[in-house]
Enzyme design. Structure first.
Site, PDB file in Angstrom:
ATOM      1  N   ASP A  79       0.820  -1.213   0.000  1.00 41.57           N
ATOM      2  CA  ASP A  79       0.000   0.000   0.000  1.00 41.57           C
ATOM      3  C   ASP A  79       0.850   1.258   0.000  1.00 41.57           C
ATOM      4  O   ASP A  79       2.048   1.227   0.286  1.00 41.57           O
ATOM      5  CB  ASP A  79      -0.946   0.009   1.211  1.00 41.57           C
ATOM      6  CG  ASP A  79      -0.208  -0.091   2.542  1.00 41.57           C
ATOM      7  OD1 ASP A  79       0.807  -0.808   2.616  1.00 41.57           O
ATOM      8  OD2 ASP A  79      -0.648   0.540   3.520  1.00 41.57           O
ATOM      9  N   GLU A 146       0.144  -1.499   5.681  1.00 36.60           N
ATOM     10  CA  GLU A 146       1.228  -1.102   6.576  1.00 36.60           C
ATOM     11  C   GLU A 146       1.078   0.344   7.016  1.00 36.60           C
ATOM     12  O   GLU A 146       1.415   0.708   8.142  1.00 36.60           O
ATOM     13  CB  GLU A 146       2.566  -1.293   5.858  1.00 36.60           C
ATOM     14  CG  GLU A 146       3.803  -1.092   6.737  1.00 36.60           C
ATOM     15  CD  GLU A 146       4.275   0.360   6.820  1.00 36.60           C
ATOM     16  OE1 GLU A 146       5.111   0.669   7.695  1.00 36.60           O
ATOM     17  OE2 GLU A 146       3.813   1.189   6.005  1.00 36.60           O
TER      18      GLU A 146
END
Length: 482
Positions: A79, A146
């Site tokens: 991400d 994350e």
């Protein structure tokens, strides 16, 4: 004409990165990048798997000369933080990033670049694709969320971490090898209010924009202004001379980025409207002088509006005082690692509706007890007002590993052969997933390295071209030695 990203060296790394930038992948929306990685693995004959939380795991066989070598895990996250430059729009769910070369960096047009952590994916793909390399068995682990919840790291089965070595490719300072990182804690605050109808007032909308912003961990020491805090300061100072009522307030994009923009609409008695405008401009000039070095491009815009409903006068002042008094920025420097921040907190996002103002903060610390103390300080402040609710969530503990082991020795030797220098072993005032992985396998030797990425979590994000080459060649040589 600018050089194409795909013309940079190592070409394989930059070709994969170029493809990655075209794939939308904000946190919680990693499906498309996961599909891209899985397709790559299948086309190359690698064993691959997508787990229940969305992580992608790829197993790569050892080369013939390294059949008996230990397993090395290479890790990054899928991400990215979606932030767009003031004055522009971008659909991060459906549009890719437009990357370009501005040597010595690769940058993005008006958005975050996503080198944090797309460059890790590209590095691992290039390594896996290079048939000339010598390496033992490899496992690539690409995680989800994350940047927000750490869902990928916490949900990853320990079976995928049963190796000897783990190299996390998510840190952002070439030349530094990290064995410690900060833990973090979300603080969510709710300021409840009742709106009233104002009389004989005019509304003005106040917008602060074009502040530098940045990563709330990696850039917190740079002294950048926080747009939300700055707006509260302007309003608080103006309240000494002008009465007003807050209609709405908003600012920031994500809790782990220093907010570069904030907006507020206030209702002002008609006879004081020009005084308010004058005073705001005067106060802004003072603040701009304070932040002349770090935020030279900041702007203040005042426009008239037609709002009439607002918080009552007492609650307006309570809100302004509350926001201004919340801790923000560096709290303490590390006594162990010179020049490294130990504890900090970022007031990242503020939004209002018809019933409440919601504030999101992110605290970080290399020390678990200091992290708890920081949270308790904020909670105690919230308890001073009867209409404020506060809750903490999403705690992640700091990570600390030995500063000497075989993995560090090999990486140092490899880095020196590439650059002529050894890594500086130190701590990182940001979060990497190593803390979670270390708990899952206490025998795992793990570190974090990466090329220099400046101003991550902001539209000024850029990755150092030479640093990408340094890290790629270092990892290649290290894998041949492990």
């Amino acid at each position: 004409m600018s050089k194409a990203v795909t013309c940079l060296e190592p070409k394989a790394v930059w070709s994969y990165f170029n493809e990655i930038t075209k794939i939308p992948r904000p946190s919680s929306h990693e499906e498309k990048i996961a599909e891209f990685i899985l397709k790559f693995a299948k086309e190359h004959g690698f064993k691959c798997h997508k787990d229940e939380v969305g992580n992608v795991i790829i197993d790569i066989d050892a080369t013939e000369d390294k059949k008996d070598a230990p397993l090395v895990i290479l890790q990054g996250h899928m991400d990215m933080v979606p932030v767009v430059e003031d004055g522009f729009t971008h659909d991060f769910l459906n549009e890719g990033i437009k990357a370009y070369v501005d040597e010595p960096f690769v940058k993005a047009e008006h958005t975050t670049l996503g080198a944090d952590n797309g460059i890790a994916i590209a590095l691992v793909m290039a390594l896996a694709d290079d048939k000339t390399l010598s390496h033992g068995p490899l496992r690539a682990v690409f995680t989800v969320e994350e940047e927000t919840t750490m869902k990928g790291a916490t949900g990853l089965s320990p079976e995928y971490l049963q190796g000897d070595y783990l190299i996390n490719l998510d840190s952002e300072d070439n030349g530094y090898l990290f064995v410690n990182c900060a833990g973090s804690y979300d603080v969510n605050i709710k300021f409840n209010f009742n709106k009233v109808e104002t009389e004989d007032t005019k509304a003005i909308e106040i917008t602060l924009s074009h502040l530098a912003g940045g990563h709330s961990g990696a850039d917190i020491h740079l002294g950048h202004a926080n747009a939300i805090k700055l707006l509260a300061s302007l309003l608080d100072d103006m309240s000494d001379d002008v009465d007003f009522f807050i209609n709405n307030i908003s600012g920031g994009a994500v809790r782990n980025a220093i907010p570069s923009k904030a907006q507020c609409t206030i209702c002002v008695p008609e006879k004081e409207i020009e005084t308010a405008k004058t005073k705001l401009n005067e106060l802004f000039k003072v603040q701009k002088e304070i932040y002349a070095t770090t935020d030279p491009m900041m702007t203040l815009e005042i426009t008239e509006s037609d709002k009439k409903d607002a918080l009552g006068y007492a609650q307006t002042l309570d809100l302004i005082h509350f926001i201004r008094s919340l801790p923000n920025g560096i709290i303490r420097m590390s006594p162990e690692f010179s020049g490294i921040v130990e504890t900090s907190i970022n007031l990242g996002v503020i939004n209002s509706d018809n019933e409440s103002v919601k504030i999101c903060m992110l605290a970080r610390s290399l020390n678990s007890d200091a992290l708890s103390d920081m949270i308790n300080t904020v909670k105690s402040q919230c308890y001073l007002l009867d209409n404020v609710e506060v809750e903490e969530s999403n705690r992640h503990e700091p990570w600390s590993s030995p500063s000497k082991n075989r993995l560090i020795d090999v990486l140092n030797e490899s880095y020196k052969s590439v650059t002529g220098n050894e890594f500086k072993v130190t701590a990182l005032h940001a979060g990497v997933e190593c803390a979670t992985f270390a708990k899952a396998n206490k025998k795992l030797q793990l570190i974090s390295i990466g090329p220099t990425v400046l101003n991550p979590h902001s539209p000024k994000e850029r990755v150092d071209i030479e640093g990408v080459k340094d890290i790629y060649l270092t990892v290649c040589r290290a894998l041949a030695m492990l």
